[in-house]
Design an enzyme around this catalytic site. Structure first.
Site, PDB file in Angstrom:
ATOM      1  N   GLU A 178       0.611  -0.952   0.262  1.00 27.14           N
ATOM      2  CA  GLU A 178       0.406   0.271  -0.041  1.00 27.14           C
ATOM      3  C   GLU A 178       0.655   1.657   0.046  1.00 27.14           C
ATOM      4  OE1 GLU A 178      -3.436  -1.171  -1.250  1.00 27.14           O
ATOM      5  OE2 GLU A 178      -3.188   0.537  -0.833  1.00 27.14           O
TER       6      GLU A 178
HETATM    7  C1  LIG Z   1       2.268  -9.598   0.186  1.00 31.71           C
HETATM    8  C2  LIG Z   1       2.228  -8.984  -0.970  1.00 31.71           C
HETATM    9  C3  LIG Z   1       0.934  -8.398  -1.363  1.00 31.71           C
HETATM   10  C4  LIG Z   1       0.490  -7.860  -2.155  1.00 31.71           C
HETATM   11  N1  LIG Z   1      -0.409  -7.549  -2.525  1.00 31.71           N
HETATM   12  C5  LIG Z   1      -0.754  -6.589  -3.318  1.00 31.71           C
HETATM   13  C6  LIG Z   1      -2.079  -6.490  -3.975  1.00 31.71           C
HETATM   14  O1  LIG Z   1      -3.269  -6.924  -3.729  1.00 31.71           O
HETATM   15  N2  LIG Z   1      -1.753  -5.754  -5.359  1.00 31.71           N
HETATM   16  C7  LIG Z   1      -1.278  -4.834  -5.303  1.00 31.71           C
HETATM   17  O2  LIG Z   1      -1.181  -4.197  -6.584  1.00 31.71           O
HETATM   18  N3  LIG Z   1       0.502  -4.985  -5.169  1.00 31.71           N
HETATM   19  C8  LIG Z   1       0.078  -5.785  -3.785  1.00 31.71           C
HETATM   20  N4  LIG Z   1       1.901  -5.754  -3.372  1.00 31.71           N
HETATM   21  C9  LIG Z   1       2.631  -5.136  -3.851  1.00 31.71           C
HETATM   22  C10 LIG Z   1       2.994  -3.878  -3.259  1.00 31.71           C
HETATM   23  O3  LIG Z   1       2.441  -3.163  -3.268  1.00 31.71           O
HETATM   24  C11 LIG Z   1       4.521  -3.113  -3.528  1.00 31.71           C
HETATM   25  O4  LIG Z   1       5.431  -4.590  -3.280  1.00 31.71           O
HETATM   26  C12 LIG Z   1       4.807  -2.498  -3.084  1.00 31.71           C
HETATM   27  O5  LIG Z   1       3.975  -1.396  -3.516  1.00 31.71           O
HETATM   28  C13 LIG Z   1       6.391  -1.922  -3.543  1.00 31.71           C
HETATM   29  O6  LIG Z   1       6.330  -2.360  -5.024  1.00 31.71           O
HETATM   30  P1  LIG Z   1       8.023  -3.157  -4.768  1.00 31.71           P
HETATM   31  O7  LIG Z   1       8.013  -4.394  -4.657  1.00 31.71           O
HETATM   32  O8  LIG Z   1       7.760  -3.202  -6.526  1.00 31.71           O
HETATM   33  O9  LIG Z   1       9.064  -2.308  -3.963  1.00 31.71           O
HETATM   34  P2  LIG Z   1      10.269  -1.122  -5.381  1.00 31.71           P
HETATM   35  O10 LIG Z   1       8.880   0.473  -5.814  1.00 31.71           O
HETATM   36  O11 LIG Z   1      10.940  -1.336  -5.928  1.00 31.71           O
HETATM   37  O12 LIG Z   1      11.049  -0.234  -4.325  1.00 31.71           O
HETATM   38  C14 LIG Z   1      11.712  -1.054  -3.927  1.00 31.71           C
HETATM   39  C15 LIG Z   1      12.202   0.135  -2.290  1.00 31.71           C
HETATM   40  O13 LIG Z   1      12.729   1.306  -3.086  1.00 31.71           O
HETATM   41  C16 LIG Z   1      12.038   2.480  -2.459  1.00 31.71           C
HETATM   42  N5  LIG Z   1      11.900   3.189  -3.328  1.00 31.71           N
HETATM   43  C17 LIG Z   1      11.154   3.223  -4.732  1.00 31.71           C
HETATM   44  N6  LIG Z   1      10.864   4.193  -5.114  1.00 31.71           N
HETATM   45  C18 LIG Z   1      10.833   5.485  -4.589  1.00 31.71           C
HETATM   46  C19 LIG Z   1      11.297   6.571  -4.298  1.00 31.71           C
HETATM   47  N7  LIG Z   1      10.800   7.037  -5.423  1.00 31.71           N
HETATM   48  N8  LIG Z   1      11.631   7.448  -4.346  1.00 31.71           N
HETATM   49  C20 LIG Z   1      11.989   6.899  -3.069  1.00 31.71           C
HETATM   50  N9  LIG Z   1      12.441   5.404  -2.658  1.00 31.71           N
HETATM   51  C21 LIG Z   1      11.868   4.691  -3.309  1.00 31.71           C
HETATM   52  C22 LIG Z   1      11.023   1.944  -1.725  1.00 31.71           C
HETATM   53  O14 LIG Z   1      10.247   2.477  -0.580  1.00 31.71           O
HETATM   54  C23 LIG Z   1      11.462   0.102  -1.358  1.00 31.71           C
HETATM   55  O15 LIG Z   1      11.853   0.684  -0.379  1.00 31.71           O
HETATM   56  C24 LIG Z   1       1.889  -7.244  -2.357  1.00 31.71           C
HETATM   57  C25 LIG Z   1       3.391  -7.071  -2.192  1.00 31.71           C
HETATM   58  C26 LIG Z   1       2.947  -7.880  -1.512  1.00 31.71           C
HETATM   59  C27 LIG Z   1       4.583  -8.567  -0.838  1.00 31.71           C
END
Ligand SMILES: Cc1cc2nc3c(=O)[nH]c(=O)nc-3n(C[C@H](O)[C@H](O)[C@H](O)COP(=O)(O)OP(=O)(O)OC[C@H]3O[C@@H](n4cnc5c(N)ncnc54)[C@H](O)[C@@H]3O)c2cc1C
Length: 593
Positions: A442
């Site tokens: 989220e």
């Molecule tokens: C168990 C689980 C359930 C989930 N459920 C859902 C769901 O129901 N629907 C759905 O759509 N998604 C879902 N997700 C996905 C989840 O919302 C994402 O994992 C989350 O938004 C982070 O995206 P990412 O994993 O690609 O990390 P990334 O975006 O790659 O982030 C990696 C790190 O970089 C940081 N970062 C990224 N961009 C920036 C920036 N611009 N400035 C500073 N820091 C930054 C982040 O804070 C993080 O620490 C789920 C994930 C999990 C693991």
């Protein structure tokens, strides 16, 4: 075993977060304290007696993919049936679609208890409720009448499909494709990952809300549209029709929330249906999908905050119970026979009180945020704008502070258990494993901090946040003026923490105004925590000042003093990190190369 802290929750709602005033003013119509209390008691009973006993089974068995179908843990389908029979799914939903139209405050309080019982279980209904809200706000009448009654009753569940392998925090990068069919509907093609409760055996139909891009859409976030894509199409008479071209390809193996199936969803692979492409219905306008999804995401962010509080509460209860039973050594001043219970050791008592204070502080912040959401709905004109801004400001703090507290408190809970905390059978470890996702999904807590600093501080040119800080100062002044015993050094410590918050806020607003975005963002996470801690101090003090007449005043004042004199000292260091941290960060950047 978890026991829902109904009295503490009711107190916080009414005397700290503003529900008592709202009820007295008739803001929630006919709703009165008696009904609020009755709903809380019953939600707490359901959480403690029906959900919590199945939490461990869910963790151990997990959800499994068998021949393309997801099998949920033993007993969970029946639990879900009891859940919908209790009417819990439609608590805040509009009456027109079978909901009860109750305040959001009451809902988040109930949600806290269900999540304490099992976060993995409660997560499914949470997403359904978010989906209901998005369709209700942005869907056509035809979509509403076809889908909402069954989603509100819980007969069908909803999901949220945003994430793709290359598009997580940055949704502008998403590639899932939508094509116009020429009859007002669309065909969807693509892959979504990490979709919570994307497939399961709870309900006959699953309603996916999917972000996708039209062929002629502008790049980035301005070219994203939102579609409703049901697992089964729905006939005109409401019965289930053909299987839509969407399926769950695989489930993730995760650190925690094992009962919640986290699915890779494939749209438009040609596995189902005569023509390739999952049929989708537009929600809102083309290319305006992200704004519609935000309807769902804002409340979902607060709901995730509730998960942090829920875990913190359950972990604290478990740790206190263990610390009263486990005996080791002799605590200073222990006059009993043999070894003393570990709760008598000052270090353990301090840990447990820190857990309590963080839990209670996070709870008060989240409930105050829900109160602001309710007030924004109930008011008009300037008042509505004021409460809208308050809920906008509080949402990232509620989400991040509460979910960080969930992790920190669960970890402290393991420490209190010693080696047994690391062993799965006590259940303390599960709390930490479950809690760890909440600061990530989220919108990660890092993204929340960016939102807080760059979008929320500038609201009304900074006047809103400054007005809020002035309110907090009045709480500190009321403590100083109070003749109640037991506040100790609370007033001065709280005053200092709020001064740190004010200084950091002014610095950030000036730094943003000067165009130094990187400098402001360097301290965004520190600022977010500083805000959460200052609010914890202020809200615990507000609770300490309240005269609820329940005989628990002394306990509340003692916890408030403990927090002020032990936790609030951190705000000075956090403020320093906000206003002085950027230069050293920039200078040290090369260390990471
Ligand atoms: C168990 C689980 C359930 C989930 N459920 C859902 C769901 O129901 N629907 C759905 O759509 N998604 C879902 N997700 C996905 C989840 O919302 C994402 O994992 C989350 O938004 C982070 O995206 P990412 O994993 O690609 O990390 P990334 O975006 O790659 O982030 C990696 C790190 O970089 C940081 N970062 C990224 N961009 C920036 C920036 N611009 N400035 C500073 N820091 C930054 C982040 O804070 C993080 O620490 C789920 C994930 C999990 C693991």
């Amino acid at each position: 075993m978890y026991k829902a802290p109904v009295e503490e929750i009711a107190f916080t709602l009414k005397h700290v977060a503003g529900m008592a005033e709202a009820l007295a003013a008739g803001t929630f119509g006919e709703l009165g304290e008696d009904l609020v209390d009755a709903i809380l008691v019953e939600a707490g009973r359901f959480a403690s007696e029906e959900v919590a006993p199945l939490g461990e089974v869910g963790d151990r068995q997990g959800s499994r993919l068998v021949d393309g179908a997801v099998r949920t843990p033993e007993g969970w389908r029946e639990l879900y049936r009891n859940w919908i029979a209790g009417g819990w799914n439609g608590l805040t939903a509009p009456e027109a679609f079978g909901g009860q139209n109750l305040p959001h405050m009451l809902h988040v309080a109930a949600m806290e208890m269900w999540n304490s019982g099992s976060m993995a279980f409660a997560l499914g209904p949470t997403l359904t409720m978010g989906a209901v809200e998005a369709v209700e706000k942005h869907g056509t009448d035809a979509l509403k009448s076809a889908f909402l009654p069954k989603m509100v009753s819980g007969e069908w569940m909803g999901t949220m499909n945003l994430t793709e392998p290359h598009a997580g925090s940055d949704l502008g990068a998403l590639k899932t494709r939508a094509e116009r069919r020429g009859d007002g509907t669309y065909r969807i093609f693509g892959q979504k990952i990490f979709i919570t409760w994307g497939e399961h055996d709870f309900t006959d139909n699953i309603v996916h809300l999917v972000l996708a891009r039209l062929p002629d859409a502008p790049p980035g976030t301005k070219g994203i549209s939102l579609f409703l894509v049901p697992k089964f199409l729905v006939n005109d008479d409401g019965s289930l029709g053909a299987r839509n071209d969407v399926f769950c390809h695989s489930l993730e193996h995760k650190l925690g929330i094992h009962g919640s199936p986290t699915c890779t969803m494939i749209y438009g692979d040609g596995k189902f249906g005569e023509e390739k492409g999952a049929i989708g219905y537009l929600v809102g306008e083309e290319n305006r999908g992200l704004a519609c999804m935000f309807t769902m995401m804002n409340n979902a962010r607060l709901a995730v905050g509730m998960q942090g509080i829920a875990i913190a509460e359950a972990a604290t209860q478990k740790a206190i119970a263990y610390a009263k039973e486990r005996t080791q050594g002799r605590a200073p001043g222990w006059s009993g026979e043999g070894m003393s219970p570990i709760i008598e050791h000052p270090d353990i008592a301090r840990t447990l009180l820190t857990m309590k204070a963080l839990t209670q502080g996070a709870r008060a912040i989240a409930y105050a945020c829900a109160h602001a959401v309710d007030m924004a709905h109930a008011c008009v004109g300037e008042d509505a704008r004021h409460w809208q801004e308050r809920s906008s400001l509080l949402t990232p703090i509620a989400k991040s502070f509460a979910t960080d507290a969930g992790v920190d408190v669960a970890s402290m809970g393991i420490q209190v258990h010693g080696g047994m905390g690391f062993i799965e059978e006590t259940g303390a470890a599960r709390y930490l494993r479950d809690a760890r996702i909440a600061p990530i999904y989220e919108g990660t807590n890092g993204i929340q901090a960016i939102d807080l600093v760059t979008r929320k501080l500038p609201l009304s040119d900074g006047a809103h946040v400054r007005g809020f800080i002035a309110e907090l100062k009045r709480i500190a002044a009321a403590v100083a003026a109070s003749n109640r015993e037991g506040f100790g050094d609370t007033a001065a410590r709280l005053d200092a923490a709020i001064a740190d918050l004010a200084e950091a806020t002014d610095w950030l607003i000036a730094t943003l105004g000067g165009g130094r975005l990187a400098d402001a963002l360097a301290g965004a996470t520190a600022y977010q925590r500083l805000f959460g801690l200052a609010l914890t101090g202020a809200y615990l003090a507000k609770g300490g000042l309240a005269e609820a007449g329940d005989g628990r005043e002394d306990r509340r004042i003692a916890l408030c003093r403990f927090a002020a004199e032990n936790l609030l000292a951190e705000t000075a260091a956090l403020k320093d990190r906000v206003v002085n941290g950027a230069l050293s960060l920039a200078a040290a950047r090369a260390v990471l190369d």
